[in-house]
Design an enzyme around this catalytic site. Structure first.
Site, PDB file in Angstrom:
ATOM      1  N   ASN A 187       0.808  -1.233   0.000  1.00  0.00           N
ATOM      2  CA  ASN A 187       0.000   0.000   0.000  1.00  0.00           C
ATOM      3  C   ASN A 187       0.838   1.279   0.000  1.00  0.00           C
ATOM      4  OD1 ASN A 187       0.751  -0.438   2.640  1.00  0.00           O
ATOM      5  ND2 ASN A 187      -1.158   0.291   3.510  1.00  0.00           N
ATOM      6  N   GLU A 233       5.094  -3.263  12.329  1.00  0.00           N
ATOM      7  CA  GLU A 233       4.030  -2.275  12.111  1.00  0.00           C
ATOM      8  C   GLU A 233       2.857  -3.049  11.546  1.00  0.00           C
ATOM      9  OE1 GLU A 233       4.197   0.642  13.099  1.00  0.00           O
ATOM     10  OE2 GLU A 233       6.330   1.050  13.271  1.00  0.00           O
ATOM     11  N   CYS A 235      -2.986   1.595   6.931  1.00  0.00           N
ATOM     12  CA  CYS A 235      -3.235   1.031   8.270  1.00  0.00           C
ATOM     13  C   CYS A 235      -3.649   2.112   9.258  1.00  0.00           C
ATOM     14  CB  CYS A 235      -2.041   0.237   8.761  1.00  0.00           C
ATOM     15  SG  CYS A 235      -0.515   1.113   8.543  1.00  0.00           S
ATOM     16  N   GLU A 287       8.851   3.756  14.232  1.00  0.00           N
ATOM     17  CA  GLU A 287       9.623   4.188  13.068  1.00  0.00           C
ATOM     18  C   GLU A 287       9.584   5.707  12.982  1.00  0.00           C
ATOM     19  OE1 GLU A 287       7.971   1.840   9.812  1.00  0.00           O
ATOM     20  OE2 GLU A 287       9.503   0.344  10.243  1.00  0.00           O
TER      21      GLU A 287
END
Ligand code: ADP
Length: 513
Positions: free
Chosen positions: A183, A284, A318, A491
């Site tokens: 994505n 993640e 997400c 991150e």
């Protein structure tokens, strides 16, 4: 740089696609500078073929746009070995030199932004304006970590005895395996690799099987930027080869770290594999973001935030809002204004059309999942206010559902599509309880003008990222990551680099007091 990247263009798709809505029956082709369209894997600074290839499809048309080398475990092992070998010298390269290389890589991404964006649009379906945004976002991690590379400070700590000194040194952890989703085919790689390379680690990247071309274009530009051979390796592979390639990347003793972005289920599989050799892991994983609108909210601002946080990449991120909770006092007004905004702002089409805001979903299965959530909700009493239907291929109508309740599928699982399910609530406690009733906690959003409420809700929401009166949050300066089953680690930001560092305690004793 332009001398290296020849102005030749490469046209990958020539046929007129079939099975498209009438307005879309035209010629679509991916035209980008040839050196950026790579179809071999990249190992130890060289382009490498495999025994077979796998197709990359334009999700809007189903047409094949490229055939890419289908790496297996043997090639993955070669890449790990190359990364391990390169680590022996890259870890000694000065922080300043690493910074210069990352900065050059950033410059090249920005120079080739148009071509890189076209690749994203054709392999993942994202509207071109968003793809351009993704390249800027992707490049921003290289820029940010080129700056952070020079700020990896250790500590000198006051010792408990006069004859010793205590130093805490930060050192790169080693080879990192990086496994990324489709994505954000570019940014999910640079967010990890920028930090890894800045820290002095080397990497093997396994891009998603749907979107290997963006990863390979990044490899071409890494080479042009002067990233040494073996420091950045890309092992593309089909879904069939993924488990065996993944096994090498998550179990090889030469790999010290895995970093993954993707679904919670896959993350658990990778974590289990990495456990045997006790690798450090960053995860993640999936989200299920609540978007809460309190009575005190500025409704227009809330509608703007809802549009931005829900419909980016057709709902396939997400951090996309997944459950909308709207307080009774403004419920009708919010629905009416959101419906109007959807009518006036959303255009479904091929991502390369300049006016498209909603491209296809990644594949037919993804569209089918949204259809199932809609029919489940309707069968339990939800009302369809907008859309509701699947269009040709994997296109979905942007859909607005009212009278949604917490027992419906769409409020229990991540949608990953352009669906807005709206739940009515009465009290703050009720909204927070519904928002937190999830096994995952990545992003959450809420709109309120009540300062006391803002602090209460920020602290109460079980998420790693919270947007207060704001629908778009991601930026390299801030942390990205979730709580509960949304993952491990952070991150971006000054903390992102720690994921690739070990702290070594040095006790320097025997000193005369
Ligand atoms: P999706 O279902 O949307 O493809 P995944 O979490 O399965 O989401 O995929 C994210 C990334 O994880 C992709 O690069 C995919 O190839 C990879 N992946 C999936 N299964 C495995 C596995 N067993 N080992 C390694 N990588 C995997």
């Amino acid at each position: 740089m332009s001398a290296v990247c020849l102005p030749r263009t490469c046209r990958l798709l020539r046929q007129v696609p079939r099975g498209l809505p009438a307005a879309m029956r035209r010629h679509f082709s991916l035209d980008v500078a040839a050196p950026l369209l790579r179809t071999q894997g990249f190992v130890n600074g060289r382009w490498v073929s495999a025994a077979s290839v796998f197709p990359v499809l334009d999700p809007a048309t189903g047409q094949e746009i490229a055939r890419v080398a289908d790496f297996g475990p043997a090639e993955a092992k070669q890449a790990v070995d190359a990364a391990h070998e390169a680590f022996q010298s890259w870890k000694h390269v000065t922080a300043k030199e690493r910074s210069v290389v990352l900065r050059k890589w950033f410059d090249l991404l920005m120079l080739h932004r148009d071509d890189l964006a076209s690749i994203i649009t054709f392999e993942c379906g994202k509207p071109i304006r968003e793809s351009l945004g993704e390249i800027s976002y992707s490049a921003s991690f290289l820029e940010w970590f080129s700056e952070e590379a020079r700020r990896i400070y250790g500590d000198i700590v006051p010792p408990p005895a006069r004859d010793r000194k205590i130093l805490l040194l930060k050192q790169p952890i080693g080879v990192a395996s990086i496994i990324t989703p489709w994505n954000f085919p570019s940014a999910m790689i640079t967010r990890k690799v920028g930090a890894a390379l800045a820290a002095g680690c080397t990497v093997v990247v396994k891009p998603a099987e749907d979107t290997p071309l963006s990863a390979l274009a990044l490899a071409e530009l890494a080479a042009q930027a002067g990233v040494p051979a073996g420091v950045f390796n890309v092992v593309p592979c089909s879904r069939d080869q993924t488990p065996s390639v993944g096994r090498v990347l998550c179990t090889d003793p030469l790999v010290a770290k895995i970093s993954f972005t993707g679904s919670t289920n896959t993350g658990k599989v990778l974590l289990k594999m990495a456990a045997d050799t006790v690798k450090k892991a960053s995860m993640e994983l999936g989200g299920h973001a609540p978007f809460i609108v309190f009575d005190s909210a500025d409704v227009d601002r809330a509608v703007g935030g809802a549009m931005a946080s829900k419909f980016r990449n057709s709902g396939q991120t997400c951090v996309c809002s997944n459950r909308f909770l709207v307080q009774s006092g403004i419920y009708e007004r919010f629905l009416e204004k959101l419906g109007r905004a959807m009518d006036s702002e959303l255009r479904v089409g091929h991502g390369s059309e300049p006016h498209t805001t909603q491209g296809p979903l990644i594949n037919a299965g993804a569209a089918e999942k949204v259809v199932q959530q809609i029919s489940d909700a309707v069968s339990r009493g939800a009302k369809v206010l907008k859309g509701g239907k699947r269009l040709d291929g994997s296109f979905m109508e942007p859909t607005l559902l009212a009278d949604v309740t917490a027992d419906m599928l769409c409020t229990k699982e991540e949608t990953f599509g352009p669906l807005v399910p709206v739940i009515r609530f009465d009290t703050e406690e009720e909204a927070v309880a519904v928002a937190n009733a999830s096994s995952v906690g990545l992003a959450g959003y809420f709109y309120s003008q009540d300062v006391g409420q803002i602090w209460r809700v920020v602290e109460a929401l079980e998420v790693g990222i919270v947007g207060v009166n704001e629908g778009l949050l991601s930026t390299p300066e801030a942390t990205f990551g979730g709580v509960k089953q949304s993952g491990l680690g952070r991150e971006g930001s000054k903390y992102g680099i720690d994921e690739y560092l070990e702290v070594k305690y040095m006790c320097f004793g025997g000193l005369d007091p």
